[in-house]
Design an enzyme around this catalytic site. Structure first.
Site, short mmCIF file in Angstrom:
data_model
loop_
_atom_site.label_atom_id
_atom_site.label_comp_id
_atom_site.label_asym_id
_atom_site.label_seq_id
_atom_site.Cartn_x
_atom_site.Cartn_y
_atom_site.Cartn_z
N TYR A 59 0.83 -1.21 0.00
CA TYR A 59 0.00 0.00 0.00
C TYR A 59 0.87 1.27 0.00
O TYR A 59 0.65 2.19 0.80
CB TYR A 59 -0.93 0.02 1.21
CG TYR A 59 -2.01 -1.03 1.24
CD1 TYR A 59 -2.32 -1.78 0.10
CD2 TYR A 59 -2.71 -1.28 2.41
CE1 TYR A 59 -3.31 -2.75 0.14
CE2 TYR A 59 -3.71 -2.25 2.45
CZ TYR A 59 -4.00 -2.98 1.32
OH TYR A 59 -4.98 -3.94 1.36
N HIS A 130 -1.41 -12.00 1.91
CA HIS A 130 -2.28 -11.10 1.15
C HIS A 130 -2.91 -11.79 -0.05
O HIS A 130 -4.07 -11.54 -0.38
CB HIS A 130 -1.47 -9.89 0.71
CG HIS A 130 -2.29 -8.69 0.42
ND1 HIS A 130 -1.77 -7.42 0.36
CD2 HIS A 130 -3.61 -8.53 0.16
CE1 HIS A 130 -2.72 -6.54 0.09
NE2 HIS A 130 -3.85 -7.19 -0.05
N ARG A 218 -15.59 0.85 -2.34
CA ARG A 218 -14.59 1.87 -2.69
C ARG A 218 -15.22 3.26 -2.79
O ARG A 218 -14.86 4.06 -3.66
CB ARG A 218 -13.86 1.48 -3.98
CG ARG A 218 -13.19 0.11 -3.91
CD ARG A 218 -12.45 -0.21 -5.18
NE ARG A 218 -12.01 -1.60 -5.19
CZ ARG A 218 -10.85 -2.06 -4.69
NH1 ARG A 218 -10.03 -1.22 -4.13
NH2 ARG A 218 -10.54 -3.34 -4.75
N GLY A 223 -22.47 7.67 -2.13
CA GLY A 223 -23.27 8.56 -2.95
C GLY A 223 -22.61 9.89 -3.22
O GLY A 223 -23.16 10.73 -3.95
#
Length: 349
Positions: A59, A130, A218, A223
């Site tokens: 990451y 992972h 994600r 909205g």
């Protein structure tokens, strides 16, 4: 520290915050990194009692940013820290060859050392594989980690994107299987596959928690985003099918229906979605990702929002009938199988 709802990580695992913090976006993938904002979010999370933090060696700067926060604040002991290895092979000098799983024993030892250094800690609470390496038996993976578990350098073990067989094999490893308390899988209103294929039931029967990544799809569920143009040019969502110009409007129809339910509770769609996940499965723990304290404040209420059985069913019916546009990844990008070779086929490194 405030009192925050907790859940047990697996049948016999530790208690952790019922909603965790996904730290991928702190270090990569979702546009420009802001370390100051990230540290403010981390402080808010710790103060609020959201203490299950999830990162990975792939990451970007995420592990390093968390490590700096630990060093600056001295609050490492308050956090249940999860990180991951093996989805990318950083032993490859060619970046084009790094996008492959690697769980060979020597590589695992290298990555444990690297994560401890980046995180500025001498122990990891939960260490995940992972992605399953098809060429390395899961039994070999766990045996490689045994010395770290026995020394306390690693407290608990997890798998991500595995299948049922690999999970059962991991849980069967003598003296280590009981340490496998979590499986990290994608689960959201737009991704219900682990319920449909039997994985969720198998995890529950095994006494293992399902840590749900991307529980808000994600950010789609929020909205707040209505078009691909709402994202920075380097935001990964511009690449994902569910956010394409063709699929976005279709998926927002379901989001707007969730909002109508949320309005009845004076809540946001994100809060209702997190509450729905918690109400639907006692062993599920969502880890919505953010690097923004305001979003953390919003998400945290999802653990305290109580939905009625009628609400839970209404959302379930809505999702089952939704016409979801786009898959998890673009065409041509294979989904992980979670399979690895039998122990009998292992020929060593």
């Amino acid at each position: 520290m405030s009192t925050f709802p907790t859940r047990r990580l697996g049948k016999n695992g530790p208690l952790v915050s019922a909603i965790g913090l996904g730290a991928m976006g702190i270090g990569a993938y979702y546009g420009k990194i802001d370390e100051t904002a990230a540290h403010n979010a981390l402080t808010y999370a710790a103060d609020r009692g959201i203490t299950l933090w999830d990162t990975s060696d792939m990451y970007g700067e995420s592990e390093a940013i968390l490590g700096k926060w630990f060093a600056k604040t001295g609050r490492r002991s308050e956090i249940f820290l999860a990180t991951k290895w093996g989805a990318m092979d950083f032993s490859q000098t060619d970046p084009a060859k790094q996008h492959q799983a690697n769980s060979k024993p020597a590589y695992i030892r290298e990555r444990v050392k690297a994560s401890l250094a980046a995180l500025q800690t001498d122990y990891i609470d939960l260490y995940y594989q992972h992605r399953v390496d098809a060429e390395v038996p899961i039994e070999i993976v766990l045996e490689t980690l045994r010395p770290y578990v026995e020394s306390g350098t690693i407290r608990w073990l997890g798998l991500s994107e595995c299948n049922v067989d690999t999970l059962k094999r991991a849980r069967a490893v003598k003296g280590l299987g009981e340490k496998v308390v979590a499986v990290q899988m994608e689960f959201s209103p737009f991704e219900l596959e682990i319920e449909k294929n039997g994985f969720a039931k198998a995890a529950e029967e095994a006494g293992v928690a399902v840590v749900c990544y991307s529980p808000l799809a994600r950010g789609l569920v929020s909205g707040r985003f209505r078009s691909p143009d709402d994202f920075d040019q380097d935001d990964i969502r511009r690449w994902l099918p569910r956010f394409s110009a063709e699929n976005f409007p279709k998926n927002l129809e379901a989001v707007d229906k969730i909002k109508a339910i949320a309005d009845k509770h004076n809540a946001t769609p994100s809060q209702v979605t997190l509450a729905w996940i918690l109400a639907s499965h006692d062993n599920f723990i969502p880890i919505p990702g953010t690097r923004n304290a305001e979003r953390l404040a919003e998400n945290s209420r999802g653990a305290e929002l109580k939905l009625s059985p009628t609400d839970v069913k209404e959302i379930r019916d809505l999702l089952e009938s939704a016409d979801v546009g786009g898959g998890r990844y673009p065409d041509g990008v294979p989904l992980p199988t979670g399979e690895c070779i039998p122990l009998s086929e292992w020929k060593g490194e």
